[in-house]
Design a protein around this motif. Sequence first.
Motif, PDB file in Angstrom:
ATOM      1  N   PHE A 127       0.841  -1.196   0.000  1.00  0.00           N
ATOM      2  CA  PHE A 127       0.000   0.000   0.000  1.00  0.00           C
ATOM      3  C   PHE A 127       0.874   1.243   0.000  1.00  0.00           C
ATOM      4  O   PHE A 127       2.088   1.175   0.225  1.00  0.00           O
ATOM      5  N   VAL A 128       0.255   2.374  -0.286  1.00  0.00           N
ATOM      6  CA  VAL A 128       0.962   3.650  -0.225  1.00  0.00           C
ATOM      7  C   VAL A 128       0.197   4.565   0.729  1.00  0.00           C
ATOM      8  O   VAL A 128      -1.032   4.619   0.714  1.00  0.00           O
ATOM      9  N   LYS A 129       0.949   5.256   1.564  1.00  0.00           N
ATOM     10  CA  LYS A 129       0.354   6.145   2.567  1.00  0.00           C
ATOM     11  C   LYS A 129       0.793   7.585   2.304  1.00  0.00           C
ATOM     12  O   LYS A 129       1.989   7.870   2.196  1.00  0.00           O
ATOM     13  N   PHE A 130      -0.182   8.478   2.158  1.00  0.00           N
ATOM     14  CA  PHE A 130       0.090   9.913   2.119  1.00  0.00           C
ATOM     15  C   PHE A 130       0.159  10.399   3.562  1.00  0.00           C
ATOM     16  O   PHE A 130      -0.832  10.358   4.290  1.00  0.00           O
ATOM     17  N   ASN A 131       1.316  10.887   3.971  1.00  0.00           N
ATOM     18  CA  ASN A 131       1.518  11.344   5.344  1.00  0.00           C
ATOM     19  C   ASN A 131       1.274  12.849   5.469  1.00  0.00           C
ATOM     20  O   ASN A 131       1.412  13.604   4.500  1.00  0.00           O
ATOM     21  N   ASN A 132       0.963  13.276   6.687  1.00  0.00           N
ATOM     22  CA  ASN A 132       0.974  14.695   7.062  1.00  0.00           C
ATOM     23  C   ASN A 132       0.230  15.589   6.075  1.00  0.00           C
ATOM     24  O   ASN A 132       0.769  16.586   5.581  1.00  0.00           O
ATOM     25  N   LEU A 133      -1.020  15.249   5.791  1.00  0.00           N
ATOM     26  CA  LEU A 133      -1.807  16.065   4.874  1.00  0.00           C
ATOM     27  C   LEU A 133      -2.069  17.437   5.492  1.00  0.00           C
ATOM     28  O   LEU A 133      -2.297  17.557   6.698  1.00  0.00           O
ATOM     29  N   PRO A 134      -2.039  18.499   4.694  1.00  0.00           N
ATOM     30  CA  PRO A 134      -2.212  19.856   5.241  1.00  0.00           C
ATOM     31  C   PRO A 134      -3.661  20.145   5.609  1.00  0.00           C
ATOM     32  O   PRO A 134      -4.588  19.532   5.069  1.00  0.00           O
ATOM     33  N   ALA A 135      -3.855  21.080   6.503  1.00  0.00           N
ATOM     34  CA  ALA A 135      -5.208  21.541   6.807  1.00  0.00           C
ATOM     35  C   ALA A 135      -5.752  22.240   5.572  1.00  0.00           C
ATOM     36  O   ALA A 135      -5.100  23.104   4.981  1.00  0.00           O
ATOM     37  N   ALA A 136      -6.948  21.838   5.143  1.00  0.00           N
ATOM     38  CA  ALA A 136      -7.516  22.393   3.913  1.00  0.00           C
ATOM     39  C   ALA A 136      -9.011  22.102   3.877  1.00  0.00           C
ATOM     40  O   ALA A 136      -9.537  21.336   4.691  1.00  0.00           O
ATOM     41  N   THR A 137      -9.704  22.713   2.933  1.00  0.00           N
ATOM     42  CA  THR A 137     -11.121  22.413   2.741  1.00  0.00           C
ATOM     43  C   THR A 137     -11.302  21.247   1.781  1.00  0.00           C
ATOM     44  O   THR A 137     -12.341  20.595   1.753  1.00  0.00           O
ATOM     45  N   SER A 138     -10.266  20.978   0.972  1.00  0.00           N
ATOM     46  CA  SER A 138     -10.271  19.824   0.072  1.00  0.00           C
ATOM     47  C   SER A 138      -8.823  19.455  -0.227  1.00  0.00           C
ATOM     48  O   SER A 138      -7.905  20.266  -0.032  1.00  0.00           O
ATOM     49  N   TRP A 139      -8.634  18.232  -0.704  1.00  0.00           N
ATOM     50  CA  TRP A 139      -7.284  17.727  -0.940  1.00  0.00           C
ATOM     51  C   TRP A 139      -7.212  17.071  -2.322  1.00  0.00           C
ATOM     52  O   TRP A 139      -8.064  16.246  -2.670  1.00  0.00           O
ATOM     53  N   VAL A 140      -6.220  17.464  -3.092  1.00  0.00           N
ATOM     54  CA  VAL A 140      -5.979  16.848  -4.396  1.00  0.00           C
ATOM     55  C   VAL A 140      -4.682  16.053  -4.295  1.00  0.00           C
ATOM     56  O   VAL A 140      -3.591  16.622  -4.183  1.00  0.00           O
ATOM     57  N   LEU A 141      -4.804  14.735  -4.308  1.00  0.00           N
ATOM     58  CA  LEU A 141      -3.655  13.843  -4.167  1.00  0.00           C
ATOM     59  C   LEU A 141      -3.372  13.202  -5.521  1.00  0.00           C
ATOM     60  O   LEU A 141      -4.254  12.583  -6.116  1.00  0.00           O
ATOM     61  N   VAL A 142      -2.151  13.350  -5.998  1.00  0.00           N
ATOM     62  CA  VAL A 142      -1.794  12.840  -7.318  1.00  0.00           C
ATOM     63  C   VAL A 142      -0.668  11.822  -7.198  1.00  0.00           C
ATOM     64  O   VAL A 142       0.354  12.089  -6.552  1.00  0.00           O
ATOM     65  N   LEU A 143      -0.862  10.657  -7.810  1.00  0.00           N
ATOM     66  CA  LEU A 143       0.169   9.624  -7.881  1.00  0.00           C
ATOM     67  C   LEU A 143       0.534   9.394  -9.334  1.00  0.00           C
ATOM     68  O   LEU A 143      -0.344   9.206 -10.179  1.00  0.00           O
ATOM     69  N   LYS A 144       1.828   9.390  -9.626  1.00  0.00           N
ATOM     70  CA  LYS A 144       2.312   9.098 -10.976  1.00  0.00           C
ATOM     71  C   LYS A 144       3.125   7.809 -10.946  1.00  0.00           C
ATOM     72  O   LYS A 144       4.100   7.700 -10.202  1.00  0.00           O
ATOM     73  N   PHE A 145       2.691   6.817 -11.750  1.00  0.00           N
ATOM     74  CA  PHE A 145       3.379   5.528 -11.821  1.00  0.00           C
ATOM     75  C   PHE A 145       4.233   5.453 -13.083  1.00  0.00           C
ATOM     76  O   PHE A 145       4.039   6.212 -14.031  1.00  0.00           O
ATOM     77  N   ASP A 146       5.163   4.502 -13.077  1.00  0.00           N
ATOM     78  CA  ASP A 146       6.065   4.383 -14.227  1.00  0.00           C
ATOM     79  C   ASP A 146       5.426   3.698 -15.430  1.00  0.00           C
ATOM     80  O   ASP A 146       6.032   3.609 -16.496  1.00  0.00           O
ATOM     81  N   ARG A 147       4.197   3.216 -15.274  1.00  0.00           N
ATOM     82  CA  ARG A 147       3.435   2.680 -16.400  1.00  0.00           C
ATOM     83  C   ARG A 147       1.951   2.738 -16.063  1.00  0.00           C
ATOM     84  O   ARG A 147       1.566   3.094 -14.948  1.00  0.00           O
TER      85      ARG A 147
END
Length: 319
Positions: A127-147
């Motif tokens: 699995f992958v864990k996004f740590n320490n997300l900032p305080a916000a009203t919404s969050w845009v999390l982007v993951l880029k893979f090698d394929r």
Amino acid sequence: MKKIFLVLMVTFVTFSCSNESVNLADASAENNQNLTSKSANSMSNWGDYNINVSVSTDGSEWTYLITRKLVNAKNLSHFIIDLNNCGEESATFGDIIGAKVNGLQADLSPTEGSGTTCNPQAITTNFVKFNNLPAATSWVLVLKFDRGYETFTTATGWIKAGSSCNSGQIAAPGCPKTARCSYSQGYFFANGATHNAASNFWTNGLTIGGVNYSQANGNEIWSIDRGRGGDQTLNAFFQLGAARLSGAESSISSSASIIDMYFNGLDVMGTKTIITPAKGNGPAYSTFVLPATSNGVTKEEVFREGTIIGYYIDTHHCQ
């Protein structure tokens, strides 16, 4: 091989460069609460948030837009995505080449710390864990893979907010869209490599054992090794280099780690030596003088692992 992460331009309204969007915020009813009620002061629920997943056309870039469904929903602490969705062909943490949170570099990890009340290890270690997300009203999390990967719509996700960690279903990378492959060592290192498309893979050089080599370095090492001063140990260097430049390293990671250990801090170019044979035994020639053992790894072990990579390349050669 140079891998470039292009930041996905995202608005909270559309995902114009994506061809696929999935909303699974309500997929796990048992985790949802009555939306007319409020969460306890320190508690949170999966149903407190909307999660919209958008995937690039080639399946390599995944964007998770998380918004508050309840006005008083807690700030997110971290977000976890199960990647184990296609057996041995599943995406892994090592296949991620870039990540952003609200346009800034993300803090990622492949493990879950203690005391968080999340327990992804109960069902997966991939699995992958996004740590320490900032305080916000919404969050845009982007993951880029090698394929690219197909969309698996019933993956498990975890949201940590307040004192609670809740899980539910989300869309996540499934099976690869194309099989991973590798070009041969000759494609990258032989003299013809300066005239074929191999130069496109050499833009950022090749790093083995922490030492970076240019394409010119690679061609020179190959030319000398294929001459009178050859050393079979370097075959592993070339095999690893070919798989690494091809982007197929995750398929031979065990062998790669052993070869990297041997060459760690060992600059092959720095071991270049000119040998002058006795009179009558031919002209002087160059060779690379490599140690019998380096960092606890023997040349025999290196050669063996190079053979394993060579077999992989033979059976997974790029067409």
